[in-house]
Design an enzyme around this catalytic site. Structure first.
Site, mmCIF file in Angstrom:
data_model
loop_
_atom_site.group_PDB
_atom_site.id
_atom_site.type_symbol
_atom_site.label_atom_id
_atom_site.label_comp_id
_atom_site.label_asym_id
_atom_site.label_seq_id
_atom_site.Cartn_x
_atom_site.Cartn_y
_atom_site.Cartn_z
ATOM 1 N N ASN A 53 8.918 -25.309 -10.187
ATOM 2 C CA ASN A 53 8.288 -24.192 -11.065
ATOM 3 C C ASN A 53 6.921 -24.761 -11.629
ATOM 4 O O ASN A 53 6.850 -25.595 -12.532
ATOM 5 C CB ASN A 53 9.120 -23.718 -12.095
ATOM 6 C CG ASN A 53 8.623 -22.460 -12.702
ATOM 7 O OD1 ASN A 53 7.846 -22.464 -13.091
ATOM 8 N ND2 ASN A 53 9.635 -21.556 -13.043
ATOM 9 N N HIS A 112 6.812 -17.645 -11.953
ATOM 10 C CA HIS A 112 7.538 -16.747 -12.795
ATOM 11 C C HIS A 112 6.631 -15.791 -13.494
ATOM 12 O O HIS A 112 6.497 -16.088 -14.768
ATOM 13 C CB HIS A 112 8.524 -17.236 -13.763
ATOM 14 C CG HIS A 112 9.570 -16.179 -14.256
ATOM 15 N ND1 HIS A 112 10.893 -16.582 -14.670
ATOM 16 C CD2 HIS A 112 9.462 -15.133 -14.811
ATOM 17 C CE1 HIS A 112 11.367 -15.386 -15.124
ATOM 18 N NE2 HIS A 112 10.704 -14.628 -15.356
ATOM 19 N N GLU A 160 10.057 -15.558 -9.201
ATOM 20 C CA GLU A 160 11.024 -14.957 -10.216
ATOM 21 C C GLU A 160 10.296 -14.000 -11.151
ATOM 22 O O GLU A 160 9.252 -13.508 -11.366
ATOM 23 C CB GLU A 160 11.331 -16.212 -11.127
ATOM 24 C CG GLU A 160 12.118 -17.193 -10.143
ATOM 25 C CD GLU A 160 12.536 -18.270 -11.307
ATOM 26 O OE1 GLU A 160 13.239 -19.311 -10.740
ATOM 27 O OE2 GLU A 160 12.042 -18.315 -12.383
ATOM 28 N N HIS A 180 17.472 -24.078 -14.658
ATOM 29 C CA HIS A 180 17.020 -23.790 -16.028
ATOM 30 C C HIS A 180 17.679 -25.179 -17.012
ATOM 31 O O HIS A 180 18.878 -25.198 -16.976
ATOM 32 C CB HIS A 180 17.680 -22.559 -16.538
ATOM 33 C CG HIS A 180 17.168 -22.141 -18.203
ATOM 34 N ND1 HIS A 180 16.056 -21.309 -18.063
ATOM 35 C CD2 HIS A 180 17.075 -22.567 -19.534
ATOM 36 C CE1 HIS A 180 15.562 -21.203 -19.354
ATOM 37 N NE2 HIS A 180 16.348 -21.939 -20.119
ATOM 38 N N GLY A 213 11.063 -26.725 -13.634
ATOM 39 C CA GLY A 213 9.708 -26.666 -14.178
ATOM 40 C C GLY A 213 9.545 -27.444 -15.325
ATOM 41 O O GLY A 213 8.783 -28.376 -15.469
#
Length: 237
Positions: free
Chosen positions: A7, A43, A70, A190, A213
């Protein structure tokens, strides 16, 4: 083998802080793939505080591995994804003002809404994934919606693991077993990091992809500072 999708939101955050094009988001995405990562994740949020919608469009020609977008499927996001047609879209129920994602979908309460969106993306040849907590009922709900994959929200695991509680993995293992039985692909993301990723991988059967990320970019800074500081010192001699 589990694929690593990086990410790059934090790269965009750093760029935007100065208003120019340093660091160059497109070059970073190209380099990350050259270094061996199997995917790029972004995202975008409505306020474009990190990834801009134009970034999403520009990356289309740069990402030759897997392109994962995302976001919360409000209309602007849906239109963007349908325009770009990435490899995968991951549906995340983040509020507009959320600093980061903080919960998975209630796949029972929002079943009709998610089903319609998933079907629209699938009609356009885009693989779908739904962000969920490691709750068996939510996994079953995701299956009924018709999504291709789920993405396990791993903040709770990461927090427990950092406290030395390895049993925090158990809900995730149980969720993965059920997802495999239901024929759902499994992604995760996450707060996964170099500290916990190997343990997580070893305990999640059928893990197809992780999206990392914040930790990865932070670790890259820590692990690269020695090299860069000494490169400057050499040039200043």
């Amino acid at each position: 083998m589990t694929k690593l999708s990086v990410n790059i939101n934090k790269i965009a955050t750093l760029r935007n802080a100065r208003g120019g094009n340093v660091p160059d988001l497109l070059k970073v995405a190209a380099d990350i793939q050259k270094f061996g990562a199997e995917g790029i994740t972004i995202h975008p949020r409505p306020d474009e505080r990190h990834i801009r919608y134009q970034d999403a469009r520009d990356l289309k020609s740069i990402v030759y591995t897997e392109y994962n977008i995302e976001g919360n499927p409000e209309k602007t996001f849906i239109d963007l994804v349908l325009e770009i047609k990435p490899t995968q879209v991951t549906l995340v129920p983040d509020a507009i003002d959320a600093i980061t994602s903080n919960a998975g979908w209630d796949t029972i309460k929002h079943a009709a809404y998610l089903t319609e969106i998933v079907q629209e993306f699938q009609r356009n040849g885009i693989r779908t994934s739904i962000f969920v907590d490691p709750v068996l009922e939510m996994i079953e709900g995701a299956k009924k919606i018709g999504t291709d994959r789920i993405e396990l929200y791993t903040e709770a695991f990461a927090q427990q693991y950092s406290l030395g509680n390895q049993n925090g993995i158990l809900p995730y293992t149980q969720s993965a077993i059920l997802a495999n039985e239901l024929g759902l692909g499994i992604n995760a993301g996450h707060d996964l990091s170099l500290d916990n990723i190997q343990f997580f991988k070893q305990n999640i059967p059928g893990l197809l992809e992780v999206s990392i990320g914040h930790a990865l970019i932070s670790e890259a800074i820590y692990l690269g500072l020695d090299n860069v500081v000494n490169m400057y010192l050499q040039k200043l001699k």
